[in-house]
Design a protein around this motif. Structure first.
Motif, mmCIF file in Angstrom:
data_model
loop_
_atom_site.group_PDB
_atom_site.id
_atom_site.type_symbol
_atom_site.label_atom_id
_atom_site.label_comp_id
_atom_site.label_asym_id
_atom_site.label_seq_id
_atom_site.Cartn_x
_atom_site.Cartn_y
_atom_site.Cartn_z
ATOM 1 N N ARG A 26 0.844 -1.193 0.000
ATOM 2 C CA ARG A 26 0.000 0.000 0.000
ATOM 3 C C ARG A 26 0.887 1.253 0.000
ATOM 4 O O ARG A 26 0.679 2.191 -0.761
ATOM 5 C CB ARG A 26 -0.909 -0.012 1.237
ATOM 6 N N LEU A 56 18.306 -8.499 12.490
ATOM 7 C CA LEU A 56 17.259 -7.758 13.190
ATOM 8 C C LEU A 56 16.965 -8.462 14.504
ATOM 9 O O LEU A 56 16.677 -9.653 14.532
ATOM 10 C CB LEU A 56 16.002 -7.679 12.333
ATOM 11 N N ALA A 105 0.951 11.566 -1.446
ATOM 12 C CA ALA A 105 -0.247 12.103 -0.820
ATOM 13 C C ALA A 105 -1.473 11.697 -1.628
ATOM 14 O O ALA A 105 -2.232 12.533 -2.110
ATOM 15 C CB ALA A 105 -0.152 13.615 -0.724
ATOM 16 N N ILE A 120 3.689 19.376 -0.371
ATOM 17 C CA ILE A 120 4.617 18.444 0.287
ATOM 18 C C ILE A 120 5.941 18.425 -0.460
ATOM 19 O O ILE A 120 7.015 18.384 0.139
ATOM 20 C CB ILE A 120 4.004 17.032 0.383
ATOM 21 N N LEU A 131 6.529 13.404 7.236
ATOM 22 C CA LEU A 131 5.085 13.649 7.146
ATOM 23 C C LEU A 131 4.379 12.477 6.466
ATOM 24 O O LEU A 131 3.344 11.992 6.931
ATOM 25 C CB LEU A 131 4.831 14.932 6.360
ATOM 26 N N ARG A 134 4.283 9.465 8.720
ATOM 27 C CA ARG A 134 3.368 9.630 9.841
ATOM 28 C C ARG A 134 1.913 9.570 9.381
ATOM 29 O O ARG A 134 1.090 8.858 9.917
ATOM 30 C CB ARG A 134 3.661 10.971 10.530
ATOM 31 N N LYS A 135 1.619 10.356 8.345
ATOM 32 C CA LYS A 135 0.223 10.546 7.969
ATOM 33 C C LYS A 135 -0.305 9.438 7.069
ATOM 34 O O LYS A 135 -1.463 9.071 7.141
ATOM 35 C CB LYS A 135 0.062 11.890 7.257
ATOM 36 N N PHE A 136 0.527 8.948 6.189
ATOM 37 C CA PHE A 136 0.017 7.993 5.200
ATOM 38 C C PHE A 136 0.379 6.552 5.519
ATOM 39 O O PHE A 136 -0.337 5.639 5.177
ATOM 40 C CB PHE A 136 0.489 8.370 3.794
ATOM 41 N N GLY A 138 1.208 5.786 8.759
ATOM 42 C CA GLY A 138 0.720 5.609 10.122
ATOM 43 C C GLY A 138 1.753 5.083 11.103
ATOM 44 O O GLY A 138 1.425 4.392 12.060
ATOM 45 N N TYR A 141 6.360 7.636 16.044
ATOM 46 C CA TYR A 141 7.552 8.478 15.881
ATOM 47 C C TYR A 141 8.845 7.680 16.059
ATOM 48 O O TYR A 141 9.836 7.928 15.381
ATOM 49 C CB TYR A 141 7.508 9.661 16.847
ATOM 50 N N ARG A 156 9.457 13.647 15.296
ATOM 51 C CA ARG A 156 8.276 14.405 15.722
ATOM 52 C C ARG A 156 8.421 15.874 15.301
ATOM 53 O O ARG A 156 7.494 16.489 14.777
ATOM 54 C CB ARG A 156 8.114 14.303 17.244
ATOM 55 N N LEU A 163 3.859 20.182 9.126
ATOM 56 C CA LEU A 163 2.459 20.574 9.289
ATOM 57 C C LEU A 163 2.339 22.087 9.431
ATOM 58 O O LEU A 163 1.425 22.710 8.888
ATOM 59 C CB LEU A 163 1.857 19.867 10.516
ATOM 60 N N LEU A 166 2.617 23.592 6.045
ATOM 61 C CA LEU A 166 1.423 23.361 5.230
ATOM 62 C C LEU A 166 0.268 24.245 5.703
ATOM 63 O O LEU A 166 -0.500 24.771 4.897
ATOM 64 C CB LEU A 166 1.023 21.881 5.281
ATOM 65 N N PRO B 17 -2.264 9.397 12.506
ATOM 66 C CA PRO B 17 -2.285 9.038 11.089
ATOM 67 C C PRO B 17 -3.637 9.354 10.465
ATOM 68 O O PRO B 17 -4.646 9.424 11.161
ATOM 69 C CB PRO B 17 -2.031 7.535 11.083
ATOM 70 N N LEU B 18 -3.631 9.501 9.167
ATOM 71 C CA LEU B 18 -4.855 9.760 8.431
ATOM 72 C C LEU B 18 -5.739 8.526 8.353
ATOM 73 O O LEU B 18 -5.265 7.416 8.503
ATOM 74 C CB LEU B 18 -4.508 10.129 6.989
ATOM 75 N N VAL B 29 -4.458 -3.076 -3.882
ATOM 76 C CA VAL B 29 -3.334 -3.614 -3.106
ATOM 77 C C VAL B 29 -3.309 -5.129 -3.219
ATOM 78 O O VAL B 29 -2.268 -5.738 -3.472
ATOM 79 C CB VAL B 29 -3.424 -3.181 -1.619
#
Lengths: 170, 276
Positions: A26, A56, A105, A120, A131, A134-136, A138, A141, A156, A163, A166, B17-18, B29
């Motif tokens: 995604r 890891l 975006a 952006i 950004l 974080r936003k897309f 999810g 931090y 952060r 933000l 923007l 988050p959005l 997807v």
């Protein structure tokens, strides 16, 4: 008891793959806005993940690590694309790479998302990446910090700065 | 100017988050995943590490990480040792681990049987592919083959046995990094002054293992007075100060806890020093 005595076995790679493949796909579709490119980068991300998996420490470390690899691959690809574009157009026009990042975006190419994408793209690189993660995607931090190789605080701050900029444009 | 749409307001005003508004559809997807899975599986197949079955067990000598490949036992690591995490990483770099509690339990039962006195309980094949050098592999295999339960060998003699007479240091390092302790009996390698020396899992474990194999160690961790020197070439055993034993090739000499153990291993008593 010695804390080391609590050492446990990590889950098999396939389990990690099936747990995270959907969100990585995604993310890549959103970042590249090109299905073929997304499929290529998806394969490359997981091949690298397989190679690095023994190092890891835990499954918790895997998710931000995956985003870090995916983010780097997207950046390399954007750079290659913009170099190619520059060669073709002989140095005119804005770098395509910035559009690529901004294209993360999402949305369906309506006016507003186009504005947002441009906005952006105008941000400093790290702020834009933070950004988007974080936003897309999810991410937390701490995870963004791992993905961008900085501290959680710095991640952060980057999102906050992005933000703020923007909002000033609004 | 950014239009003040609902989701954009959410994005700019909220810290989290959005929602899914900006995302590619789930159907897209899923279709992309289906398109790439076979290709990815094929690419992974080309770089795949071999499989190893692994598990964590609580044994009478402590908590252990154990792993076996198709060829034999790969790793037995004491989890209270400081290099346990590094050992796990080294194992994962060479093998894809699959947790297998039944395989791990089999190993636990073998160790239990062994400590209860079944000296053949640890005879299964070992896979030394985690061992770095050919010298180290040779030393470990030689030790396993030539030094049976109830006997020990000195670092020096083992070094001579693998063709490096002054290599006791290298033998010490080899024993310290032995990936399969117990099964490759590095606890049976001692110092030339007859003290037991160090052990990767701690000296207390070395004492416990040697006692289980019939050695009654003195308080300063020396071999018992009744121990005898066994020659694996001639199959003769002697008292420690026998002139014949002094002349014998060190590389073929092991030390048995007592005459009974030496006889049990198929050796006969020296006619010169007549050990009892």
């Amino acid at each position: 008891m010695d804390p080391l005595a609590k050492l446990t076995l990590p889950p098999p790679f396939e389990e990690a793959l099936s747990r995270h493949e959907r969100e990585i796909m995604r993310f890549l579709l959103r970042m590249t806005r090109d299905r073929d490119d997304a499929l290529d980068l998806f394969q490359e991300t997981w091949l690298r993940a397989y190679r690095a998996y023994p190092q890891l420490d835990s499954e918790q470390g895997l998710r931000p690590w995956l985003y870090r690899i995916a983010t780097n691959l997207c950046r390399n690809r954007a750079r290659d694309n913009s170099r190619r574009a520059r060669v073709i157009s002989n140095g005119d026009g804005p770098g395509d790479g910035d559009h690529r990042l901004a294209s993360a975006a999402g949305g369906g190419g309506q006016e507003d998302t186009l504005h947002l994408r441009r906005a952006i793209a105008g941000l400093p690189h790290k702020q834009g990446q933070a950004l988007v993660l974080r936003k897309f995607a999810g991410l937390e931090y701490e995870e963004i910090g791992v993905a961008l190789d900085c501290s959680a605080e710095s991640a952060r701050a980057s999102v906050y700065q992005a933000l703020k900029k923007l909002k000033a444009m609004r | 100017m950014l239009e003040d749409r609902m989701w954009m307001r959410e994005m700019l005003d909220d810290d989290g988050p959005l929602g899914m508004d900006g995302a590619p559809g789930e159907a897209a997807v899923g279709a992309a995943l289906r398109a790439v899975r076979t290709r990815l599986a094929r690419a992974l197949g080309r770089v795949r590490r071999p499989l190893a079955r692994a598990g964590v067990i609580d044994s009478p000598v402590g908590r252990l990480l154990v792993a076996e490949s198709a060829h034999g036992l790969l790793a037995v690591r004491f989890l209270d040792s400081p290099d346990a995490p590094g050992a796990l990483t080294a194992l994962r770099e060479r093998f894809d681990l699959v947790e297998d509690t039944r395989a791990a339990a089999r190993i636990r039962r073998e160790i239990e049987r062994y400590l209860d006195g079944d000296m053949h309980a640890l005879d299964r094949p070992v896979d030394l592919s985690l061992v770095r050098s050919g010298f180290q592999r040779r030393a470990l295999m030689r030790l396993r083959r030539a030094v049976p339960p109830g006997s020990v060998i000195t670092y020096q003699a083992l070094a001579a046995a693998v063709g490096a007479p002054s290599g006791q240091r290298a033998i010490g390092n080899t024993m310290a990094s032995n990936p399969v302790p117990l099964y490759v009996p590095c606890h049976r390698v001692i110092r030339s002054d007859n003290t037991i020396g160090n052990y990767g899992g701690g000296v207390a474990r070395k004492i416990r293992l040697l006692r289980a194999e019939g050695f009654s160690l003195s308080r300063d961790h020396r071999l018992p007075a009744g121990s005898v020197m066994g020659h694996l070439g001639t199959h003769i055993f002697c008292r420690p100060r026998c002139p014949a034993a002094m002349r014998a090739n060190r590389a073929k000499t092991v030390i048995f806890a007592d005459s009974g153990r030496a006889r049990g291993a198929g050796l006969r008593a020296c006619k010169l020093c007549r050990p009892v």
